[in-house]
Design an enzyme around this catalytic site. Sequence first.
Site, PDB file in Angstrom:
ATOM      1  NE  ARG A  83      -3.924  -0.619   2.568  1.00 21.67           N
ATOM      2  CZ  ARG A  83      -4.005  -0.615   3.534  1.00 21.67           C
ATOM      3  NH1 ARG A  83      -4.089  -0.854   4.484  1.00 21.67           N
ATOM      4  NH2 ARG A  83      -5.710  -1.829   3.786  1.00 21.67           N
ATOM      5  NE  ARG A 152      -2.996   1.420   9.421  1.00 22.05           N
ATOM      6  CZ  ARG A 152      -4.318   0.368   9.055  1.00 22.05           C
ATOM      7  NH1 ARG A 152      -4.026   1.033   7.961  1.00 22.05           N
ATOM      8  NH2 ARG A 152      -3.729  -0.537   9.656  1.00 22.05           N
ATOM      9  CE  LYS A 218      -7.718  -0.961  11.347  1.00 25.03           C
ATOM     10  NZ  LYS A 218      -8.032  -0.819   9.658  1.00 25.03           N
ATOM     11  CE  LYS A 220      -7.977   3.288   9.574  1.00 23.01           C
ATOM     12  NZ  LYS A 220      -9.051   1.914   8.359  1.00 23.01           N
ATOM     13  CB  CYS A 439     -13.294  -4.373   0.682  1.00 20.12           C
ATOM     14  SG  CYS A 439     -14.110  -6.248   0.805  1.00 20.12           S
ATOM     15  CB  CYS A 445      -8.754  -9.928   1.822  1.00 24.14           C
ATOM     16  SG  CYS A 445      -8.503  -9.477   3.759  1.00 24.14           S
ATOM     17  CB  CYS A 484     -14.924  -9.670   6.447  1.00 22.93           C
ATOM     18  SG  CYS A 484     -13.394  -8.507   7.067  1.00 22.93           S
ATOM     19  CB  CYS A 488     -11.629  -2.143   4.258  1.00 18.41           C
ATOM     20  SG  CYS A 488     -10.616  -3.614   4.813  1.00 18.41           S
TER      21      CYS A 488
END
Length: 574
Positions: A83, A152, A218, A220, A439, A445, A484, A488
């Site tokens: 990424r 991020r 994380k 954001k 996603c 994934c 899931c 995302c």
Amino acid sequence: MANYESVVKPIGGPPSDVEHIKQESNYLRGALVETLSNPVTGGLPEDDNRLLKFHGSYMQDDRDLRSERERSKLEPAFQFMLRVVAPGGVATPAQWLVMDELAHKYGNGTLRLTTRQAFQMHGVLKWNLKKTIKSINDTLMTTLAACGDVNRNVMSGPNPYQSEVHGEVYEWARKLSDHLAPRTPAYHEIWLDGEKVVDSKEGVEVEPIYGPVYLPRKFKIGLAVPPANDVDVFSQDLGFIAILEDGKLAGFNVSVGGGMGMTHGDTSTYPQLGRVIGFCRPEQVIDVAEKTVTIQRDYGNRSVRKNARFKYTIDRHGLEWFSGELHHRLGWELEPARTYHFDHNGDRYGWVKGVDGKWNLTLYIQSGRIQDREGNLLMTGLREIAKIHGGDFRLTPNQNLIIGGVSSAKKRKVNELANKYGLTDGAHHTALRRSAMSCVALPTCGLAMAEAERYLPLLLDKLELVIDEAGLRDEEIVIRMTGCPNGCARPALGEISFIGKAPGKYNMYLGAGFSGDRLNKLYKESIDEKEILETLTPIIHRYAKERQAGEHFGDFVIRSGYVKAVTSGIHFHD
Ligand code: HEM
Ligand code: SF4
């Protein structure tokens, strides 16, 4: 009714395994140098895979090949996702060309524009990771902190109409990104020149903001320029909402404690929306972000990772506590929040002229996937544009792409190329398809329980028939799908959302706010395509007949009693 204490267990217990890995990693080094060069396996041990995330990569395996390889007694087809950080989604044509070239040379020949305005590349083999990351850095981009327990990619709305304010807000996004980037020399050592940099000068903290164990999870940040909430500012841990006075940027309202992810069947996890706690001047943004990050660093849950996001820290202690702690660390207080108004979170397509006199072309990109398919040479077309383009590319938070800052002189040529390669065809899709996000999910994934990117277009083919029948071709309805519940593609903010439960089965959620200001609610559990269509068809027809003037689908399903409005993530499972 639920409150935080009844929903989430109190913190206690020892630090999680990941905390130990970080602690012992010597600022994200671990044994990466050795395990990356181990020729015996195409994969990495779990400890180093955890650390690799901070460097912007996930180890994955091609799940379509899993059972075949297992039968042949081969290790999984390990490959890596990379990424690339792009604050505010901005990339130069030269950077675009490098990404395109690397995707072909070392990746699977495609690129993905992510829901956080970053680039993703799939299918990179371990042996090629270093070369790929080095080339990315040579073009002045980085993969550092694209994943991992750090701040991020910082998002910022690339609204081409208000290019002046947009430009200013983007500059703040870039500064935030730089300021909150990890400072460890490990990245340089491992991926770039390979020299060990001495980092433990007496009395100098290697990571002055994060410290040696980084964040509990994380973090954001997104900056929105009303009336567009394209960054879904309330889904961010920390959101900044630009306040304009007399057309100038006066400052930002500060929103805290949003986040999308949850775990199926675990009511101690829930999506939550950020709440506005005050206003700051533009030059105070960095200070507010840094102090907020340090509060999460010090108070976040380091024992249970699924309760470690900032949203749980805020809900555990309360907003008042947070504001007090923030003011204490800042040494000054936020001003009262200013009024603002959002009216949508989607993108506007086609050509528009910015106030700077330059032109911007927004293209619809299905699921953000840049690839050439038979009869649709999207990737080639964009490469041809990049070769002549003097402006920039802007990845939107909805996985679309703006060819930005096109001079009047170049506009005709860019338009010709866009038409030649069919890049503008997407603008003719139904508004439902144009408002859709998914996603990646399968095959790359490892967490996917069901398809998303590969399936949503097929489901939309069927839903579009219903939409056409109901006469709603031009009605924007925000629809999202993930493989899931990690979230995302920000599924808790879809007016209609599907979250994968098992192959071919989805939980269906309804009723989010059209401008990203209200979470949706579970309507049907574990349903397949037939049940999805049977359930949605009558609701869509009723919406067409009974909606009030200007009423969005998400508001309609609440008014009509299909679902209750969710006023806080704490009540998401009520
Ligand atoms: C426990 C939580 C999460 C985990 C473990 C996780 C893990 C992953 C993984 C493994 C991928 C790579 C998939 C692939 O490209 O093959 C991915 C993609 C991505 N994730 Fe997450 N994720 C989580 C939550 C979130 C949330 C809440 C967001 C934002 C709302 C998010 C944003 C993204 C984005 C933007 C991508 C890029 C692909 C895309 O645009 O769909 N993730 N995530
Ligand atoms: S939502 Fe789940 S399936 Fe989709 S990319 Fe994220 S982790 Fe994978």
